[in-house]
Scaffold this motif. Structure first.
Motif, mmCIF file in Angstrom:
data_model
loop_
_atom_site.group_PDB
_atom_site.id
_atom_site.type_symbol
_atom_site.label_atom_id
_atom_site.label_comp_id
_atom_site.label_asym_id
_atom_site.label_seq_id
_atom_site.Cartn_x
_atom_site.Cartn_y
_atom_site.Cartn_z
ATOM 1 N N GLU A 101 8.435 -3.069 12.791
ATOM 2 C CA GLU A 101 9.841 -2.914 12.402
ATOM 3 C C GLU A 101 9.998 -2.732 10.901
ATOM 4 O O GLU A 101 10.912 -2.052 10.442
ATOM 5 C CB GLU A 101 10.642 -4.126 12.891
ATOM 6 C CG GLU A 101 10.807 -4.158 14.397
ATOM 7 C CD GLU A 101 11.694 -5.306 14.848
ATOM 8 O OE1 GLU A 101 11.891 -6.252 14.056
ATOM 9 O OE2 GLU A 101 12.168 -5.260 15.989
ATOM 10 N N ASP A 102 9.125 -3.356 10.134
ATOM 11 C CA ASP A 102 9.067 -3.137 8.688
ATOM 12 C C ASP A 102 7.637 -2.743 8.330
ATOM 13 O O ASP A 102 6.687 -3.160 9.004
ATOM 14 C CB ASP A 102 9.432 -4.421 7.923
ATOM 15 C CG ASP A 102 10.943 -4.656 7.870
ATOM 16 O OD1 ASP A 102 11.693 -3.657 7.947
ATOM 17 O OD2 ASP A 102 11.349 -5.814 7.767
ATOM 18 N N PRO A 103 7.456 -1.931 7.289
ATOM 19 C CA PRO A 103 6.100 -1.548 6.879
ATOM 20 C C PRO A 103 5.257 -2.780 6.523
ATOM 21 O O PRO A 103 5.788 -3.810 6.095
ATOM 22 C CB PRO A 103 6.340 -0.675 5.647
ATOM 23 C CG PRO A 103 7.755 -0.228 5.759
ATOM 24 C CD PRO A 103 8.490 -1.331 6.447
ATOM 25 N N ASP A 104 3.966 -2.637 6.679
ATOM 26 C CA ASP A 104 3.036 -3.696 6.312
ATOM 27 C C ASP A 104 3.135 -3.936 4.804
ATOM 28 O O ASP A 104 2.921 -3.009 4.016
ATOM 29 C CB ASP A 104 1.618 -3.259 6.702
ATOM 30 C CG ASP A 104 0.563 -4.277 6.310
ATOM 31 O OD1 ASP A 104 0.922 -5.394 5.904
ATOM 32 O OD2 ASP A 104 -0.635 -3.939 6.415
ATOM 33 N N PRO A 105 3.478 -5.170 4.374
ATOM 34 C CA PRO A 105 3.601 -5.435 2.935
ATOM 35 C C PRO A 105 2.345 -5.078 2.142
ATOM 36 O O PRO A 105 2.442 -4.608 1.003
ATOM 37 C CB PRO A 105 3.880 -6.948 2.882
ATOM 38 C CG PRO A 105 4.479 -7.263 4.213
ATOM 39 C CD PRO A 105 3.807 -6.351 5.193
ATOM 40 N N ALA A 106 1.179 -5.276 2.762
ATOM 41 C CA ALA A 106 -0.071 -4.945 2.065
ATOM 42 C C ALA A 106 -0.155 -3.443 1.800
ATOM 43 O O ALA A 106 -0.611 -3.015 0.729
ATOM 44 C CB ALA A 106 -1.272 -5.400 2.897
ATOM 45 N N ALA A 107 0.315 -2.634 2.755
ATOM 46 C CA ALA A 107 0.287 -1.176 2.578
ATOM 47 C C ALA A 107 1.241 -0.757 1.471
ATOM 48 O O ALA A 107 0.939 0.144 0.677
ATOM 49 C CB ALA A 107 0.644 -0.479 3.882
ATOM 50 N N VAL A 108 2.399 -1.398 1.403
ATOM 51 C CA VAL A 108 3.371 -1.081 0.350
ATOM 52 C C VAL A 108 2.756 -1.370 -1.016
ATOM 53 O O VAL A 108 2.848 -0.556 -1.950
ATOM 54 C CB VAL A 108 4.670 -1.888 0.545
ATOM 55 C CG1 VAL A 108 5.664 -1.572 -0.565
ATOM 56 C CG2 VAL A 108 5.296 -1.589 1.915
ATOM 57 N N LEU A 131 -5.037 3.641 10.534
ATOM 58 C CA LEU A 131 -5.837 3.715 11.756
ATOM 59 C C LEU A 131 -5.785 2.402 12.528
ATOM 60 O O LEU A 131 -5.727 2.389 13.763
ATOM 61 C CB LEU A 131 -7.291 4.074 11.416
ATOM 62 C CG LEU A 131 -7.551 5.552 11.116
ATOM 63 C CD1 LEU A 131 -8.941 5.741 10.519
ATOM 64 C CD2 LEU A 131 -7.400 6.393 12.386
ATOM 65 N N GLN A 132 -5.788 1.281 11.815
ATOM 66 C CA GLN A 132 -5.703 -0.021 12.473
ATOM 67 C C GLN A 132 -4.357 -0.200 13.153
ATOM 68 O O GLN A 132 -4.272 -0.776 14.244
ATOM 69 C CB GLN A 132 -5.942 -1.139 11.459
ATOM 70 C CG GLN A 132 -7.390 -1.255 11.023
ATOM 71 C CD GLN A 132 -7.577 -2.205 9.841
ATOM 72 O OE1 GLN A 132 -6.630 -2.871 9.397
ATOM 73 N NE2 GLN A 132 -8.794 -2.271 9.328
ATOM 74 N N ARG A 153 -8.390 5.094 0.564
ATOM 75 C CA ARG A 153 -9.175 4.800 1.774
ATOM 76 C C ARG A 153 -8.632 3.547 2.468
ATOM 77 O O ARG A 153 -8.578 3.489 3.703
ATOM 78 C CB ARG A 153 -10.651 4.608 1.420
ATOM 79 C CG ARG A 153 -11.347 5.878 1.028
ATOM 80 C CD ARG A 153 -12.865 5.787 1.106
ATOM 81 N NE ARG A 153 -13.451 6.974 0.510
ATOM 82 C CZ ARG A 153 -13.502 8.163 1.087
ATOM 83 N NH1 ARG A 153 -13.000 8.314 2.299
ATOM 84 N NH2 ARG A 153 -14.058 9.194 0.473
ATOM 85 N N GLU A 154 -8.230 2.557 1.691
ATOM 86 C CA GLU A 154 -7.648 1.346 2.288
ATOM 87 C C GLU A 154 -6.349 1.666 3.013
ATOM 88 O O GLU A 154 -6.091 1.139 4.103
ATOM 89 C CB GLU A 154 -7.391 0.300 1.196
ATOM 90 C CG GLU A 154 -8.628 -0.398 0.676
ATOM 91 C CD GLU A 154 -8.269 -1.568 -0.227
ATOM 92 O OE1 GLU A 154 -7.508 -2.460 0.216
ATOM 93 O OE2 GLU A 154 -8.728 -1.584 -1.387
#
Length: 233
Positions: free
Chosen positions: A188-195, A225-226, A218-219
């Motif tokens: 529902e919200d983007p992954d904070p780590a990705a942001v 993909l995960q 790459r991360e």
């Protein structure tokens, strides 16, 4: 832009394109344009225009005395944004998302490393602005706002690489990011780590750190993909 914005032949394409990419007309199927013109209640000239568009995408081919034949999937122009959109709207979605995400993971880290070497001051400023826009829209179920800045962010990186082949993949990346959002293949919200990774990536490119920029990208790709493993196995 939806083909529905292109008049009568757009309406025909909105029906035929998804049907072909979904396998309703298997490879080798012959489409009778007269019958289709009657079915869609359009003129033969409208049908011919729709067929020309499908031919440009390599979905069909026209032969004299044979008619309009559906081509094998291996011959489709799979980089055409409209073909991607149609495939994402059908049963082929998980496979299409995965193949596009793997493509991104192969291309974008290299593009980011090149961007760290070649990005202009204006492009670095654009990246920072896009990253901040992603942060501002990362909570409160504001996925459309997040998507807008996410697409812009990745387009800038591909352009800033200085490689015209990478730059032309901007539409492809835009379609996969849009597909993930519109077809709810995200949380529902983007992954904070990705942001956070996007913010750090903008900083690495601005600092000219090619190795770090490649590593961060790459991360981001691995995280995408995960997400697919969890939400669209």
């Amino acid at each position: 832009m939806s083909t529905s914005g292109r008049g009568l032949h757009g309406r025909v394409l909105d029906a035929l394109g998804p049907a072909i990419t979904a396998g309703e007309y298997p490879p080798g199927s012959v489409l009778r344009t007269d019958e289709l013109a009657q079915r869609f209640d359009v003129s033969r000239s409208v049908m011919r225009e729709a067929v020309r568009v499908l031919e440009s995408m390599h979905l069909v081919e026209s032969r004299r005395r044979v008619g309009v034949t559906v081509r094998p999937k291996a011959e489709w122009n799979v980089y055409d944004p409209q073909v991607i959109r149609w495939r994402l709207a059908g049963a082929d979605r998980p496979q299409q998302l995965r193949s596009l995400t793997v493509l991104r993971s192969a291309i974008e880290p290299v593009a980011a490393a090149l961007a760290a070497k070649h990005a202009t001051a204006e492009q670095c400023a654009e990246l920072t602005e896009c990253a901040l826009g992603m942060v501002a829209n990362s909570k409160g179920h504001r996925l459309e706002g997040y998507l807008f800045h996410d697409i812009a962010f990745h387009r800038v990186i591909l352009r800033a690489s200085g490689n015209e082949m990478f730059a032309r993949l901007g539409d492809v990346v835009a379609e996969v990011l849009t597909g993930r959002t519109r077809h709810e293949v995200m949380f529902e919200d983007p992954d904070p780590a990705a942001v956070t990774l996007h913010v750090r990536l903008a900083e690495a490119i601005r600092a000219g750190d090619a190795g770090h920029a490649e590593e961060l990208t790459r991360e981001i790709a691995e995280g995408a993909l995960q997400e697919l493993d969890i939400l669209a196995p």
